[in-house]
Write an enzyme that holds these catalytic residues in place. Structure first.
Site, PDB file in Angstrom:
ATOM      1  N   CYS A  46      77.764  53.979  63.512  1.00  0.00           N
ATOM      2  CA  CYS A  46      76.916  53.062  62.746  1.00  0.00           C
ATOM      3  C   CYS A  46      76.992  53.449  61.268  1.00  0.00           C
ATOM      4  O   CYS A  46      77.424  54.552  60.919  1.00  0.00           O
ATOM      5  CB  CYS A  46      75.481  53.166  63.258  1.00  0.00           C
ATOM      6  SG  CYS A  46      74.268  52.242  62.305  1.00  0.00           S
ATOM      7  N   THR A  48      74.620  54.306  59.392  1.00  0.00           N
ATOM      8  CA  THR A  48      73.818  55.512  59.172  1.00  0.00           C
ATOM      9  C   THR A  48      74.644  56.764  59.396  1.00  0.00           C
ATOM     10  O   THR A  48      74.518  57.752  58.663  1.00  0.00           O
ATOM     11  CB  THR A  48      72.593  55.512  60.109  1.00  0.00           C
ATOM     12  OG1 THR A  48      71.820  54.346  59.856  1.00  0.00           O
ATOM     13  CG2 THR A  48      71.733  56.745  59.881  1.00  0.00           C
ATOM     14  N   HIS A  51      76.577  57.581  56.311  1.00  0.00           N
ATOM     15  CA  HIS A  51      75.772  58.273  55.301  1.00  0.00           C
ATOM     16  C   HIS A  51      75.710  59.772  55.624  1.00  0.00           C
ATOM     17  O   HIS A  51      75.803  60.620  54.728  1.00  0.00           O
ATOM     18  CB  HIS A  51      74.342  57.715  55.280  1.00  0.00           C
ATOM     19  CG  HIS A  51      74.235  56.341  54.712  1.00  0.00           C
ATOM     20  ND1 HIS A  51      74.472  56.039  53.390  1.00  0.00           N
ATOM     21  CD2 HIS A  51      73.893  55.158  55.300  1.00  0.00           C
ATOM     22  CE1 HIS A  51      74.290  54.749  53.179  1.00  0.00           C
ATOM     23  NE2 HIS A  51      73.933  54.192  54.329  1.00  0.00           N
ATOM     24  N   GLU A  72      73.933  55.304  68.830  1.00  0.00           N
ATOM     25  CA  GLU A  72      74.304  54.148  69.643  1.00  0.00           C
ATOM     26  C   GLU A  72      74.992  54.669  70.895  1.00  0.00           C
ATOM     27  O   GLU A  72      76.136  55.135  70.841  1.00  0.00           O
ATOM     28  CB  GLU A  72      75.225  53.212  68.854  1.00  0.00           C
ATOM     29  CG  GLU A  72      74.538  52.621  67.632  1.00  0.00           C
ATOM     30  CD  GLU A  72      75.450  51.744  66.794  1.00  0.00           C
ATOM     31  OE1 GLU A  72      75.006  51.301  65.716  1.00  0.00           O
ATOM     32  OE2 GLU A  72      76.611  51.498  67.208  1.00  0.00           O
ATOM     33  N   CYS A 101      55.649  56.997  68.704  1.00  0.00           N
ATOM     34  CA  CYS A 101      54.568  57.881  69.161  1.00  0.00           C
ATOM     35  C   CYS A 101      53.625  57.229  70.160  1.00  0.00           C
ATOM     36  O   CYS A 101      52.922  57.915  70.904  1.00  0.00           O
ATOM     37  CB  CYS A 101      53.780  58.407  67.964  1.00  0.00           C
ATOM     38  SG  CYS A 101      52.706  57.175  67.162  1.00  0.00           S
ATOM     39  N   CYS A 115      56.510  52.149  63.650  1.00  0.00           N
ATOM     40  CA  CYS A 115      55.711  53.340  63.951  1.00  0.00           C
ATOM     41  C   CYS A 115      55.821  54.345  62.812  1.00  0.00           C
ATOM     42  O   CYS A 115      56.916  54.674  62.355  1.00  0.00           O
ATOM     43  CB  CYS A 115      56.219  53.962  65.256  1.00  0.00           C
ATOM     44  SG  CYS A 115      55.575  55.626  65.590  1.00  0.00           S
ATOM     45  N   ARG A 208      87.182  41.490  57.669  1.00  0.00           N
ATOM     46  CA  ARG A 208      85.845  41.195  58.169  1.00  0.00           C
ATOM     47  C   ARG A 208      85.552  39.696  58.156  1.00  0.00           C
ATOM     48  O   ARG A 208      84.858  39.185  59.042  1.00  0.00           O
ATOM     49  CB  ARG A 208      84.806  41.959  57.348  1.00  0.00           C
ATOM     50  CG  ARG A 208      84.816  43.454  57.650  1.00  0.00           C
ATOM     51  CD  ARG A 208      83.823  44.207  56.818  1.00  0.00           C
ATOM     52  NE  ARG A 208      83.648  45.570  57.314  1.00  0.00           N
ATOM     53  CZ  ARG A 208      82.894  46.486  56.732  1.00  0.00           C
ATOM     54  NH1 ARG A 208      82.232  46.190  55.625  1.00  0.00           N
ATOM     55  NH2 ARG A 208      82.793  47.693  57.249  1.00  0.00           N
ATOM     56  N   LEU A 270      68.178  43.131  55.931  1.00  0.00           N
ATOM     57  CA  LEU A 270      68.499  44.303  56.746  1.00  0.00           C
ATOM     58  C   LEU A 270      69.321  45.322  55.967  1.00  0.00           C
ATOM     59  O   LEU A 270      69.165  46.526  56.139  1.00  0.00           O
ATOM     60  CB  LEU A 270      69.261  43.886  58.007  1.00  0.00           C
ATOM     61  CG  LEU A 270      69.644  45.030  58.945  1.00  0.00           C
ATOM     62  CD1 LEU A 270      68.413  45.571  59.670  1.00  0.00           C
ATOM     63  CD2 LEU A 270      70.695  44.596  59.967  1.00  0.00           C
ATOM     64  N   GLY A 271      70.215  44.861  55.092  1.00  0.00           N
ATOM     65  CA  GLY A 271      71.069  45.769  54.330  1.00  0.00           C
ATOM     66  C   GLY A 271      70.267  46.677  53.414  1.00  0.00           C
ATOM     67  O   GLY A 271      69.243  46.272  52.868  1.00  0.00           O
ATOM     68  N   ILE A 295      63.579  43.931  57.571  1.00  0.00           N
ATOM     69  CA  ILE A 295      63.877  44.132  58.989  1.00  0.00           C
ATOM     70  C   ILE A 295      64.151  45.609  59.256  1.00  0.00           C
ATOM     71  O   ILE A 295      65.015  46.211  58.617  1.00  0.00           O
ATOM     72  CB  ILE A 295      65.089  43.300  59.434  1.00  0.00           C
ATOM     73  CG1 ILE A 295      64.868  41.820  59.117  1.00  0.00           C
ATOM     74  CG2 ILE A 295      65.374  43.507  60.917  1.00  0.00           C
ATOM     75  CD1 ILE A 295      63.719  41.173  59.838  1.00  0.00           C
TER      76      ILE A 295
END
Length: 350
Positions: A46, A48, A51, A72, A101, A115, A208, A270-271, A295
């Site tokens: 992903c 993330t 990063h 994932e 939690c 959360c 893409r 979302l980005g 989001i």
């Protein structure tokens, strides 16, 4: 079966505060009450994870190595903790990466996806680029046995696309998706399945954009070669778009998307932007009467049921989203292909 589990396993680990990752031996996790141990069959990369690999500013401020990377995940339950009844040993599952939690204000008011005590697999606790991963039982989403592994492993990421596209009504609407990474192209498919009038997509990568067309985009625009605003105003007979699904985080794409947005239009963001940037709040939101939503993750567990419905009905076909497959010890090569932009989802076999 559970008595023969090894003590150690192979895992891709963020071992130090520096760029890169390491394949190493790592203890097989223990589980407590309410938890399950999953033998990982597949995992996917992903943004993330990128990063974390690059060790950029976000990673430096957020992460506390060492820990196992990856969120994932699909696999089979091999051990269950005390009190677990909803799932059992042998179940084939995909994993929700946000461990919540169940006690804070947001969890108790039906908004678990925000959360305040969220712990993310592969970020705040050990993840799934490993032979085994431990999670709360509620994070294990039971799959039908015939669900292809290539679909199961991206089910969670597909949930990001579903949450973004379904946050507003896209039926009979002009929809613009800015950013055609894997989540963007899956959002295109969701918008089409939900009855969008036409779906437009923008990106800087021809690879893409080709995937976007394959997933149902009616018109694609390479922002390096065309004037996005002029092109899409022409395509919409000067109407503009009803809905903007922003997946890129690029300030230029955000500005173009809001410029094209109709008065009273809706936006789902979302980005992640690289940092603060100049934005015309008055013209883009206030005077347009725009509705804007941030989001985060997936609605627990509404989005998961929506993903199941879209997949089981055949309304969305994800069979082409995974474009590359690697063994776990080939993680460096996998990351470099992912960084090139010349891929869809990249999957690890374990």
């Amino acid at each position: 079966m559970t008595d023969t589990l090894p003590k150690m396993m192979k895992a891709v680990v963020k071992s130090q505060r520096a760029p890169g990752l390491e394949l190493t031996e790592w203890p097989v996790p223990e589980i407590g009450p309410g938890e399950v141990l999953v033998k990982v069959r597949a995992a996917s990369i992903c943004g993330t994870d990128l990063h974390i690999y690059k060790w950029d500013e976000w990673a430096q401020n957020r992460l506390k190595p060492p820990f196992v990377v990856g969120h994932e995940i699909a696999g089979d339950i091999v051990r269950v903790g005390e009190g677990v009844t909803r799932v059992g040993v042998g179940d084939y599952v995909s994993l929700e990466s946000h461990v919540v939690c169940n006690e804070c204000f947001y969890c108790r008011t039906g908004r678990e996806y925000i959360c305040e005590n969220t712990k993310i697999l592969g970020v705040d606790r050990d993840g799934g680029f490993a032979e085994y991963v431990a999670v709360p039982a509620q994070n294990a989403w039971k799959n039908p046995r015939d669900l292809p592994l290539r679909i199961a492993v991206i089910e969670e990421n597909f949930g990001n696309a579903v949450h973004t596209a379904m946050a507003q009504d896209v039926s009979a609407k002009y929809v613009l998706v800015t950013g055609c990474g894997p989540v963007g192209i899956m959002a295109i498919a969701v918008a089409k399945a939900a009855g969008a009038r036409r779906v437009f997509a923008t990106d800087i990568s021809e690879y893409r954009l080709a995937m976007a067309r394959q997933m149902g985009a009616d018109v694609t625009v390479n922002v390096l070669e065309e004037d996005v605003v002029a092109t899409l105003l022409k395509e919409t007979c000067d109407e503009g778009v009803d809905v903007l699904l922003e997946m890129s985080g690029a300030p230029s794409a955000i500005d173009q998307g809001f410029t094209l947005l109709k008065e009273g239009g809706e936006v789902a963001l979302l980005g992640l932007a690289p940092g603060p940037f100049t934005f015309d709040l008055n013209q883009h939101i206030v005077f347009k009467g725009a509705i804007v939503r941030g989001i985060v993750g997936r609605r627990l567990w509404e989005t998961w049921y929506q993903t199941r419905g879209l997949l089981e009905s055949g309304a969305v076909d994800l069979s082409h989203v995974v474009t590359h497959e690697f063994a776990l010890d080939e993680f460096d090569a996998a990351y470099h292909i992912f960084m090139s932009g010349e891929s869809g989802k990249i999957m690890f076999h374990l």
